[in-house]
Design an enzyme around this catalytic site. Structure first.
Site, short mmCIF file in Angstrom:
data_model
loop_
_atom_site.label_atom_id
_atom_site.label_comp_id
_atom_site.label_asym_id
_atom_site.label_seq_id
_atom_site.Cartn_x
_atom_site.Cartn_y
_atom_site.Cartn_z
N CYS A 1 -11.14 23.65 85.48
CA CYS A 1 -12.04 24.49 84.46
C CYS A 1 -12.75 25.80 84.99
O CYS A 1 -13.16 26.50 84.29
CB CYS A 1 -13.17 23.40 84.10
SG CYS A 1 -12.62 21.85 83.55
N HIS B 1 -21.92 27.19 82.64
CA HIS B 1 -21.19 26.20 82.29
C HIS B 1 -21.30 25.22 81.20
O HIS B 1 -20.60 25.06 80.28
CB HIS B 1 -20.51 25.58 83.58
CG HIS B 1 -19.33 24.89 83.73
ND1 HIS B 1 -18.13 25.22 83.16
CD2 HIS B 1 -19.05 23.63 83.86
CE1 HIS B 1 -17.11 24.26 83.18
NE2 HIS B 1 -17.63 23.38 83.83
N HIS C 1 -15.06 22.54 74.84
CA HIS C 1 -14.65 23.16 76.46
C HIS C 1 -13.14 23.18 76.63
O HIS C 1 -12.46 22.11 76.46
CB HIS C 1 -15.19 21.81 77.39
CG HIS C 1 -15.00 22.17 78.88
ND1 HIS C 1 -14.68 23.46 79.24
CD2 HIS C 1 -15.10 21.34 80.06
CE1 HIS C 1 -14.24 23.31 80.52
NE2 HIS C 1 -14.80 22.19 80.99
#
Lengths: 391, 307
Positions: free
Chosen positions: A152, A285, A320
């Site tokens: 990620c 994040h 996400h």
């Protein structure tokens, strides 16, 4: 040496380009809804409605590729609009991806397991490096192509690699960012980790249960001053800081005190030669997993010595998007600077009791945003921070 | 110059922790297998059981490098062309054939490319910069470029390495997708480099990465020009393609010794390092054309003894 940003492009569930993304952000309109693919139907996801063939036609792509590559081509091309390739400007492409062409491979592998027709050609799209090569081919970039695959944090790392290559003098201009499509592989993987929220995700909320996945791509163009003299491009921002550090705590979980996050934020501030007080907005994040948001909040408290600047996670808009998230969020950070706006952390009602940190929950306009800090944390304890600044 | 302080490889050669692999190299035969160390010396048994071959060999090589290097590793840059294929395939099978909602996450967790670098950081409790690069046949070279940037930033012990593993399934992809019929193998090489000379006088001078080349011999000439040398002056040349051996008469095809994996040029660095260490050769060049039109080149050199 200053690293200038002279282009941006994005596709996600909240829009096919930067304008549409900006409109959705201002309208507090999420792209997350009940999935419509066989493997997403049980989940709330930030899915892009176009099929692969529709993406290819609608965006008039010349190159074949996996869905990951197609999304990357769309965002990278938008970022590169108004730019042209020329022999006196060394131009590279660095893309982050976690799945690469897995969307194609997993379908073919199912045929293989079921003993039906096995089209081996399909695996020609599989490797992550090939998805970047396909994006480069669509743009005509041949000087330098690289792929970062750190889950990620991939796009954030691709952005910092590009900046360092320009500083070294290896490249004059580089298209950097990331792309990931939704795949059954990832959906199954996150299911196995049991970190989905079946409802809308709630980053930094006391009641958060987990994440919603999304797909998309985000790219920016980095240029040296010397390159801009030749191209005549005007910068929309600067990449002023970057860092990557390891949490070295667990293969998937973040350390309770956010050690890796503290290191990456501190080192990025050091590279930018900025004090924590000069950060005007933090694009977190903020995946909405219990573990990440607590760990990241504690890292904020540490870095900003209790005085945390306005912050939000925009993952409740896009889901996400894994390796693409750092690229999409770099675009959001640039919009924040350009328009003097802060974008909300949707679905937030209750602060995390342990930290008491209140994210931005409304669209805030008419603020001066000079410096945005954006975090991207990945599996393997891979923590990255970039800082984008006004010119 | 980026000095190589220690280097470790696990390959089809008896290469791990050997003083001189150059002397013992033997071309692969159909019977060759990966020659692995006793992993228990590097990895706790509980962890060992769940680790795939690529993770075992990369962790052992990285740990060996750290053990042989006085400075703590302060940056990690790993290249892998296809990543953790064993776990990727295992998870594909798992979720395609799952009957219930409960899936074991281990294979998924260990399937991402950066599991290699991530596990190294976990095992060494190392908080430094940690990057994973993947670009088909140039995966090691792009990782090396990042390592060079780290060394330029003043890092004192940059771990740069490559790892790739073959799984049975890959054979089906030869020769249509993997357009090369040589034996598919696994291998890893890790080394530690920095700008500081220390005990080693051998290092990497420069690295070339071309995403696409239309005339690789000209690109190599240009690369040598910018380093003020020419092919006739290079003492040892290593090439990926057998047909390139005729490019210079003393070239060695490194894939003959590693078998085919896309990051095998990292082992060519090990071969060159030992050749420069144990013979009179002072310069070495690695020419990597293992995948399509990609071109990589690495120039190594041995410093003259200081007076």
């Amino acid at each position: 040496m200053s690293i200038y940003i002279t282009g941006y492009g994005v596709i996600s569930s909240i829009g096919n380009n930067v304008d549409e993304l900006f409109t959705s952000l201002k309208a507090k309109k999420t792209g997350i809804r009940q999935g419509e693919k066989a493997f997403t139907t049980r989940y709330k996801v930030g899915e892009i409605a176009f099929s692969d063939a529709e993406l290819h036609d609608h965006f008039q792509l010349k190159t074949e590729g996996s869905r990951t590559a197609l999304l990357g081509m769309i965002a990278a091309k938008e970022a590169f609009v108004g730019h042209e390739l020329r022999s006196d400007i060394r131009t590279g492409l660095i893309s982050g991806t976690s799945v690469g062409g897995m969307d194609v491979s997993e379908r073919e592998y199912a045929n293989y397991l079921n003993n039906t027709t096995h089209n081996l050609q399909a695996y020609g799209h599989h490797s992550s490096g090939t998805s970047s090569a396909q994006i480069a081919q669509e743009l005509g970039v041949t000087d330098f192509v690289n792929t970062i695959s750190t889950a990620c944090s991939s796009a954030a790392n691709a952005i910092m690699m590009g900046a360092r290559m320009i500083q070294k003098g290896w490249l004059d201009r580089v298209i950097v960012g990331g792309t990931d499509s939704l795949t059954s592989f990832t959906i199954s993987g996150f299911r196995s980790l049991m970190i989905f929220d079946e409802e809308w995700c709630r980053p930094f909320d006391e009641t958060r249960k987990g994440l919603n996945l999304g797909e998309g791509a985000g790219f920016i163009v980095l240029e040296s001053a010397k390159s801009m003299e030749k191209t005549g491009k005007q910068p929309i921002g600067r990449l002023s800081g970057w860092s990557n550090a390891s949490d070295a705590y667990h293969q998937t979980a973040s350390s309770p005190d956010g050690e890796g996050a503290i290191l990456s934020m501190q080192q990025a501030l050091d590279v930018a030669q900025l004090s924590p007080e000069s950060i005007d907005y933090v694009n977190a994040h903020g995946t909405a997993t219990p573990n990440n948001d607590l760990s990241e909040s504690k890292a904020f408290l540490h870095i900003f010595k209790g005085k945390v600047p306005p912050f939000s996670s925009t993952k409740a808009f896009t889901g996400h998007t894994l390796a693409a998230s750092g690229g999409i969020e770099a675009v959001i950070s640039l919009l924040s600077i350009q328009h003097g706006m802060l974008f909300p952390n949707l679905n937030h009602t209750q602060v995390i009791a342990e930290t008491g940190l209140q994210p931005v929950t409304e669209v805030i306009s008419n603020v001066k945003v000079n410096h945005v800090l954006s975090n991207s944390f990945g599996f393997g304890g891979n923590n990255s921070t970039i800082i984008i600044s006004a010119v | 110059m980026y000095y190589i302080h220690t280097i470790a490889s696990i390959t089809h050669q008896d290469s791990f922790q050997q003083a001189n692999v150059w002397n013992t190299l033997t071309p692969l035969t159909p019977e060759s297998t990966l020659i692995t160390p006793d992993y228990k010396l590097f990895i706790p048994p509980a962890a060992l059981r769940r680790l795939s071959p690529i993770l075992r060999m990369a962790i052992a090589a990285a740990k060996s490098c750290q053990e042989n290097n006085e400075d703590k590793i302060d940056a990690i840059s790993i290249g892998t062309a296809l990543g953790c294929l064993t776990d990727t395939e295992k998870f594909l099978v798992t979720f395609h054939s799952a009957q219930s909602d409960t899936l074991s996450p281990t294979a998924f967790i260990q399937s991402t490319h950066n599991t290699i670098g991530g596990q190294i950081s976990l095992d060494l409790k190392n908080h430094s910069y940690n990057m994973t690069h993947t670009q088909n046949g140039l995966s090691f070279e792009v990782a090396l470029m990042d390592a060079i940037l780290c060394a330029d930033d003043g890092k004192k012990a940059v771990l740069v390495g490559a790892a790739d593993e073959a799984i049975g399934f890959l054979k089906q992809l030869q020769p249509d997708i993997i357009q090369d019929n040589r034996e598919l193998t696994s291998g890893t090489t890790c080394c530690i480099l920095s700008r500081e000379r220390k005990a080693s006088s051998i290092g990497i001078v420069d690295c070339l990465v071309r995403a696409e080349t239309s005339d690789w011999q000209t690109d190599i000439s240009d690369f040598l020009d910018r380093n003020e040398t020419k092919i006739a002056d290079i003492d040892a040349v290593f090439v990926s393609q057998l047909e390139d051996v005729k490019y210079v008469d003393h070239a060695v095809c490194y894939i003959d010794y590693t078998g085919l994996y896309y990051s095998a040029s990292a082992f060519a660095v090990h071969m060159a390092y030992d050749k420069l260490t144990h013979t009179n050769a002072k310069t070495a060049l690695i020419i990597n054309r293992v995948c399509g039109n990609q071109l990589g080149a690495i120039l190594l050199q041995k410093d003259e003894a200081p007076h």
